[in-house]
Design a protein around this motif. Structure first.
Motif, PDB file in Angstrom:
ATOM      1  N   PHE A 146       0.870  -1.177   0.000  1.00  0.00           N
ATOM      2  CA  PHE A 146       0.000   0.000   0.000  1.00  0.00           C
ATOM      3  C   PHE A 146       0.905   1.225   0.000  1.00  0.00           C
ATOM      4  N   ARG A 147       0.649   2.131  -0.937  1.00  0.00           N
ATOM      5  CA  ARG A 147       1.402   3.384  -0.953  1.00  0.00           C
ATOM      6  C   ARG A 147       0.553   4.450  -1.616  1.00  0.00           C
ATOM      7  N   PRO A 148       0.770   5.711  -1.252  1.00  0.00           N
ATOM      8  CA  PRO A 148      -0.003   6.800  -1.848  1.00  0.00           C
ATOM      9  C   PRO A 148       0.511   7.102  -3.257  1.00  0.00           C
ATOM     10  N   ALA A 149      -0.010   6.409  -4.250  1.00  0.00           N
ATOM     11  CA  ALA A 149       0.545   6.457  -5.604  1.00  0.00           C
ATOM     12  C   ALA A 149       0.528   7.862  -6.210  1.00  0.00           C
ATOM     13  N   ARG A 150      -0.574   8.576  -6.098  1.00  0.00           N
ATOM     14  CA  ARG A 150      -0.640   9.921  -6.697  1.00  0.00           C
ATOM     15  C   ARG A 150       0.325  10.881  -6.013  1.00  0.00           C
ATOM     16  N   THR A 151       0.322  10.855  -4.687  1.00  0.00           N
ATOM     17  CA  THR A 151       1.233  11.725  -3.943  1.00  0.00           C
ATOM     18  C   THR A 151       2.672  11.384  -4.301  1.00  0.00           C
ATOM     19  N   ARG A 152       2.974  10.110  -4.377  1.00  0.00           N
ATOM     20  CA  ARG A 152       4.329   9.666  -4.728  1.00  0.00           C
ATOM     21  C   ARG A 152       4.709  10.146  -6.121  1.00  0.00           C
ATOM     22  N   ALA A 153       3.793  10.038  -7.091  1.00  0.00           N
ATOM     23  CA  ALA A 153       4.074  10.491  -8.455  1.00  0.00           C
ATOM     24  C   ALA A 153       4.361  11.990  -8.483  1.00  0.00           C
ATOM     25  N   VAL A 154       3.553  12.753  -7.764  1.00  0.00           N
ATOM     26  CA  VAL A 154       3.760  14.208  -7.709  1.00  0.00           C
ATOM     27  C   VAL A 154       5.131  14.524  -7.115  1.00  0.00           C
ATOM     28  N   LEU A 155       5.486  13.849  -6.027  1.00  0.00           N
ATOM     29  CA  LEU A 155       6.773  14.104  -5.374  1.00  0.00           C
ATOM     30  C   LEU A 155       7.953  13.708  -6.256  1.00  0.00           C
ATOM     31  N   LEU A 156       7.859  12.574  -6.932  1.00  0.00           N
ATOM     32  CA  LEU A 156       8.961  12.136  -7.805  1.00  0.00           C
ATOM     33  C   LEU A 156       9.132  13.068  -8.993  1.00  0.00           C
ATOM     34  N   ILE A 157       8.031  13.494  -9.580  1.00  0.00           N
ATOM     35  CA  ILE A 157       8.109  14.432 -10.711  1.00  0.00           C
ATOM     36  C   ILE A 157       8.665  15.772 -10.252  1.00  0.00           C
ATOM     37  N   ALA A 158       8.204  16.236  -9.089  1.00  0.00           N
ATOM     38  CA  ALA A 158       8.706  17.509  -8.560  1.00  0.00           C
ATOM     39  C   ALA A 158      10.201  17.428  -8.256  1.00  0.00           C
ATOM     40  N   ALA A 159      10.644  16.308  -7.684  1.00  0.00           N
ATOM     41  CA  ALA A 159      12.070  16.140  -7.377  1.00  0.00           C
ATOM     42  C   ALA A 159      12.910  16.211  -8.645  1.00  0.00           C
ATOM     43  N   ALA A 160      12.472  15.506  -9.680  1.00  0.00           N
ATOM     44  CA  ALA A 160      13.213  15.523 -10.951  1.00  0.00           C
ATOM     45  C   ALA A 160      13.184  16.911 -11.583  1.00  0.00           C
ATOM     46  N   ALA A 161      12.018  17.550 -11.585  1.00  0.00           N
ATOM     47  CA  ALA A 161      11.890  18.871 -12.207  1.00  0.00           C
ATOM     48  C   ALA A 161      12.742  19.906 -11.484  1.00  0.00           C
ATOM     49  N   ILE A 162      12.718  19.907 -10.164  1.00  0.00           N
ATOM     50  CA  ILE A 162      13.523  20.864  -9.397  1.00  0.00           C
ATOM     51  C   ILE A 162      15.005  20.667  -9.690  1.00  0.00           C
TER      52      ILE A 162
END
Length: 158
Positions: free
Chosen positions: A14-30
């Motif tokens: 179980f993991r927060p998939a949408r939140t995780r996707a947002v965080l991973l994309i933000a990390a890469a973009a930053i």
């Protein structure tokens, strides 16, 4: 899971998939934006460039840590992975799975009298998904923790 009475197959994560996707994309973009801007600014000396790249890596690292939480249920129990820690619990150690209105994530009430936050199930931006995950974990805990000691493990409860 279409049938609400059917337990998920183990192992299940179980993991927060949408939140995780947002965080991973933000990390890469930053990271990409800061490094690109750093390389385009000609007036920066090498030391300043390194400090900007280090800052980009640090910010991205923090976002990656925030994307880490998950709850893994398998035959031996439940492993809770939070931002900075990991804890494995045997099934009988978990007395209750709670996700009350307003809670930021699931809390596991444990047999030692403590409560463990399980950040891997959080209502954030996917409330219905988190509720379904909490119900599935609750059903697994109820099925595996509250067992008649005289009953064999494969025998259904009566």
């Amino acid at each position: 899971m279409s049938d609400p009475h059917r337990l998920p197959d183990l192992p299940v994560t179980f993991r927060p998939a949408r939140t995780r996707a947002v965080l991973l994309i933000a990390a890469a973009a930053i990271f990409v934006v800061i490094v690109t801007v750093t390389m385009l600014l000609e007036q920066l000396n090498p030391g300043e460039r390194i400090s900007f790249v280090f800052t980009a890596a640090l910010l991205s690292g923090v976002l990656l840590l925030l994307a880490r939480p998950k709850v893994v249920a398998d035959e031996s129990g439940v492993t809770v992975v939070n931002i900075a820690g990991r804890r494995h619990l045997e099934w009988p150690e978990i007395l209750q799975v709670n996700l009350r209105p307003g809670d930021p994530w699931v809390f596991l009430n444990l047999s030692d009298g403590t409560s463990l936050p399980a950040l891997g199930i959080q209502p954030g931006i996917a409330r219905q998904h988190a509720i379904a995950d909490a119900r599935a974990l609750r059903a697994l805990v109820e099925a595996r923790s509250i067992q008649d000691p005289e009953r064999s493990p494969g025998e259904p409860q009566g």
